[in-house]
Design an enzyme around this catalytic site. Structure first.
Site, PDB file in Angstrom:
ATOM      1  N   PHE A  96       0.825  -1.110  -0.177  1.00  0.00           N
ATOM      2  CA  PHE A  96      -0.117  -0.025  -0.044  1.00  0.00           C
ATOM      3  C   PHE A  96       0.993   1.170   0.101  1.00  0.00           C
ATOM      4  O   PHE A  96       0.311   2.417  -0.248  1.00  0.00           O
ATOM      5  CB  PHE A  96      -0.846   0.007   1.165  1.00  0.00           C
ATOM      6  CG  PHE A  96      -0.297   0.485   2.460  1.00  0.00           C
ATOM      7  CD1 PHE A  96      -0.575   1.692   2.865  1.00  0.00           C
ATOM      8  CD2 PHE A  96       0.355  -0.529   3.286  1.00  0.00           C
ATOM      9  CE1 PHE A  96       0.126   2.180   4.319  1.00  0.00           C
ATOM     10  CE2 PHE A  96       1.008   0.100   4.354  1.00  0.00           C
ATOM     11  CZ  PHE A  96       0.794   1.288   4.788  1.00  0.00           C
ATOM     12  N   LYS A  97       2.057   1.222   0.257  1.00  0.00           N
ATOM     13  CA  LYS A  97       3.003   2.303   0.492  1.00  0.00           C
ATOM     14  C   LYS A  97       3.108   3.056  -0.864  1.00  0.00           C
ATOM     15  O   LYS A  97       3.342   4.241  -1.184  1.00  0.00           O
ATOM     16  CB  LYS A  97       4.260   1.858   1.244  1.00  0.00           C
ATOM     17  CG  LYS A  97       4.351   1.232   2.284  1.00  0.00           C
ATOM     18  CD  LYS A  97       4.029   2.139   3.472  1.00  0.00           C
ATOM     19  CE  LYS A  97       3.836   1.377   4.819  1.00  0.00           C
ATOM     20  NZ  LYS A  97       5.114   0.969   5.337  1.00  0.00           N
ATOM     21  N   ASP A  98       3.083   2.209  -1.972  1.00  0.00           N
ATOM     22  CA  ASP A  98       2.977   2.625  -3.381  1.00  0.00           C
ATOM     23  C   ASP A  98       1.931   3.766  -3.520  1.00  0.00           C
ATOM     24  O   ASP A  98       2.253   4.671  -4.304  1.00  0.00           O
ATOM     25  CB  ASP A  98       3.019   1.702  -4.526  1.00  0.00           C
ATOM     26  CG  ASP A  98       4.160   0.517  -4.544  1.00  0.00           C
ATOM     27  OD1 ASP A  98       5.145   1.036  -4.280  1.00  0.00           O
ATOM     28  OD2 ASP A  98       3.757  -0.424  -4.768  1.00  0.00           O
ATOM     29  N   MET A 137       3.788   6.866  -2.067  1.00  0.00           N
ATOM     30  CA  MET A 137       5.069   7.202  -2.384  1.00  0.00           C
ATOM     31  C   MET A 137       5.146   7.432  -4.002  1.00  0.00           C
ATOM     32  O   MET A 137       6.239   8.211  -4.304  1.00  0.00           O
ATOM     33  CB  MET A 137       5.948   5.857  -2.259  1.00  0.00           C
ATOM     34  CG  MET A 137       7.402   6.157  -1.843  1.00  0.00           C
ATOM     35  SD  MET A 137       7.397   6.970  -0.320  1.00  0.00           S
ATOM     36  CE  MET A 137       7.339   5.876   0.794  1.00  0.00           C
ATOM     37  N   THR A 178       8.106   0.495   3.338  1.00  0.00           N
ATOM     38  CA  THR A 178       8.273   1.904   2.911  1.00  0.00           C
ATOM     39  C   THR A 178       9.450   1.853   1.976  1.00  0.00           C
ATOM     40  O   THR A 178       9.568   2.911   1.145  1.00  0.00           O
ATOM     41  CB  THR A 178       8.417   2.722   4.161  1.00  0.00           C
ATOM     42  OG1 THR A 178       7.227   2.850   4.863  1.00  0.00           O
ATOM     43  CG2 THR A 178       8.771   4.076   3.909  1.00  0.00           C
TER      44      THR A 178
END
Length: 475
Positions: free
Chosen positions: A116-118, A121, A149
């Protein structure tokens, strides 16, 4: 829109000033002076925007409430460049998958690093490049990761003009797949640093360097951790998108269950709720490192040391100092910066805890702000992965399993519960195999990734040594 520090410094800054900065000069985190309010008519219009124009346009609508120092056409173009079907695998970007009556999984892990960090980011990489080109400057990003991350940041920043990434991670504590995603990158602007310790040691290094204002300014130190407001802001968008997909009218409420370590993901839900999104509960799901669950149950926030931070099968949540928690406490205490500074500065450094159990505001965490919590163990994880696959034919990763386990404990009849997916199962294959006796699906582009050559430095948890490395590489 202007931003202030959670620790009382009243200097007001614009978005692009804090974009490249990370922590405020007083050690606090930046917050908007006030949350923009979304009325019924706007939410109705955003429903149409998402369904007819897509996620990128919804993102522009929400981000533009907080970002007024990037021209609207440029911000719209940055959102359109970021949120594409080519990058995220589907035009919906964050589709809901129905699990059982009243329970949905919001798919947030279709980006380039399968986590989910994409979602934030990828936008952050484009914002950084845009602003650095506009200023004619460079930026040295110092980050800390417990797993996802780091790879999301490195894949978002690789090859970006004017950006170097120095990413710390706990040596030997990430899954082999997570390590390979980071350490196999050979880009000259990416530096992987495996720290002998736990995630909190890495996070402490980032904060120590960020708090050295002279060094920070000389070497243009920025951050991509969720202490960076821009990253948290980008995450607010998928709460609106999830709500829109789970409901048909604005009179309906939705609860969200969020696997939580550093509190950034669920803090974005708090921001969405403060803006007026009809959220009933924000369910904080922890693993064995249950600092946050302990607070929401008892009012005591007690950080753990390295020796008491458990190594678990949901390693991205093996965190005992939740940086973004300060943002919520700032709101909980009526935005009393002096008191926040006393709690998170002097208080935690001297005693390792603070206790709000006797303070009348503690009850408001649940009554006013909607927070509830729960804990999931390795055995729970295995049971949840197994049951979800056997009953629904859906394979989930270990962190999402933590979120689902706790979500099922907080269901309310007639209210949808949306569980935020954290990563794809392949990232934590060993535990999935333990639960199901079979390997998770591996996307073709990741075949053999663990065998690729690795580029990584192993270092002690030593702030001066990290500073020396940055100095050498920035000559």
């Amino acid at each position: 829109m202007q931003y202030i520090s959670t620790r009382g410094n009243q200097d007001r800054k614009r978005f692009c000033e804090i974009l490249l900065e990370g922590l405020a000069p007083d050690g606090g985190l930046y917050m908007p002076v006030a949350y923009p309010q979304v009325d019924d008519a706007t939410l109705t219009r955003w429903r149409k925007v998402y369904h007819e124009q897509g996620y990128a346009t919804l993102a522009f609508e929400i981000l533009s409430l907080y970002i007024d120092d990037i021209p609207a056409d440029d911000l719209r173009a940055l959102c359109a460049k970021t949120y594409t079907a080519e990058v995220f695998g589907t035009g919906e970007i964050v589709p809901l998958r129905h699990l059982q009556d009243g329970v949905w999984i919001e798919a947030l892990s279709n980006g380039p690093t399968l986590a989910f960090k994409d979602m934030a980011m990828q936008l952050l990489g484009n914002l950084f490049e845009y602003e650095l080109v506009r200023r004619g400057e460079e930026l040295n990003i110092l980050g800390a990761t417990s797993g996802d991350t780091g790879s999301a940041a490195e894949h978002a920043m690789r090859g970006k003009k004017g950006v170097r990434v120095f990413m710390t991670s706990p040596h030997g504590r990430m899954s082999p797949f997570q390590q390979a995603q980071m350490f196999s990158l050979q880009d000259a602007n990416i530096y992987n640093i495996a720290i002998k310790g736990v995630f909190d040691d890495c996070q402490d290094i980032v904060k120590a360097v960020s708090n050295d204002l002279e060094f920070k300014r000389k070497y243009k130190i920025g951050t991509v951790n969720s202490i960076n407001w821009a990253r948290l802001l980008a995450q607010v968008v998928y709460y609106f998108a999830g709500y829109i997909q789970a409901t048909e009218s604005n009179v309906q409420k939705v609860s969200f269950s969020v696997p939580s370590g550093n509190f950034g993901n669920v803090c974005a839900g708090h921001v969405a709720r403060q803006m007026g999104l009809p959220v009933d509960k924000l369910v904080v799901a922890t693993n064995e490192n249950d600092v946050l669950d302990e607070f929401f149950r008892t009012g005591v926030y007690r950080v753990r040391g390295t020796a008491d931070t458990h190594e678990t099968s949901s390693p991205s949540m093996d965190i005992s100092k939740a940086s973004n928690f300060e943002r919520f406490v700032f709101d909980l205490l009526g935005r009393d910066g002096a008191r926040v500074k006393a709690l998170f500065g002097e208080g935690l450094s001297q005693t390792g805890l603070f206790d709000l159990s006797a303070d009348p505001v503690f009850a408001q965490a649940a009554t006013k702000y909607g927070f509830v919590s729960g804990k999931s163990t390795h055995a729970n994880r295995l049971d949840t992965i197994r049951a979800t696959y056997e009953q629904h034919g859906m394979m989930i990763d270990t962190h999402t399993a933590d979120g689902l386990k706790v979500a099922l404990e907080h269901l309310t009849a007639g209210l949808p519960m949306v569980v935020l997916e954290t990563a794809l199962p392949i990232k934590f294959a060993a535990t999935v195999v333990e639960a199901l006796g079979r390997d998770p699906v591996r996307p073709p582009q990741f075949e053999g990734i663990e065998a690729l050559p690795k580029r990584v430095l192993v270092m002690d948890a030593d702030v001066p040594a990290i500073k020396a490395l940055i100095e050498r590489e920035c000559v």
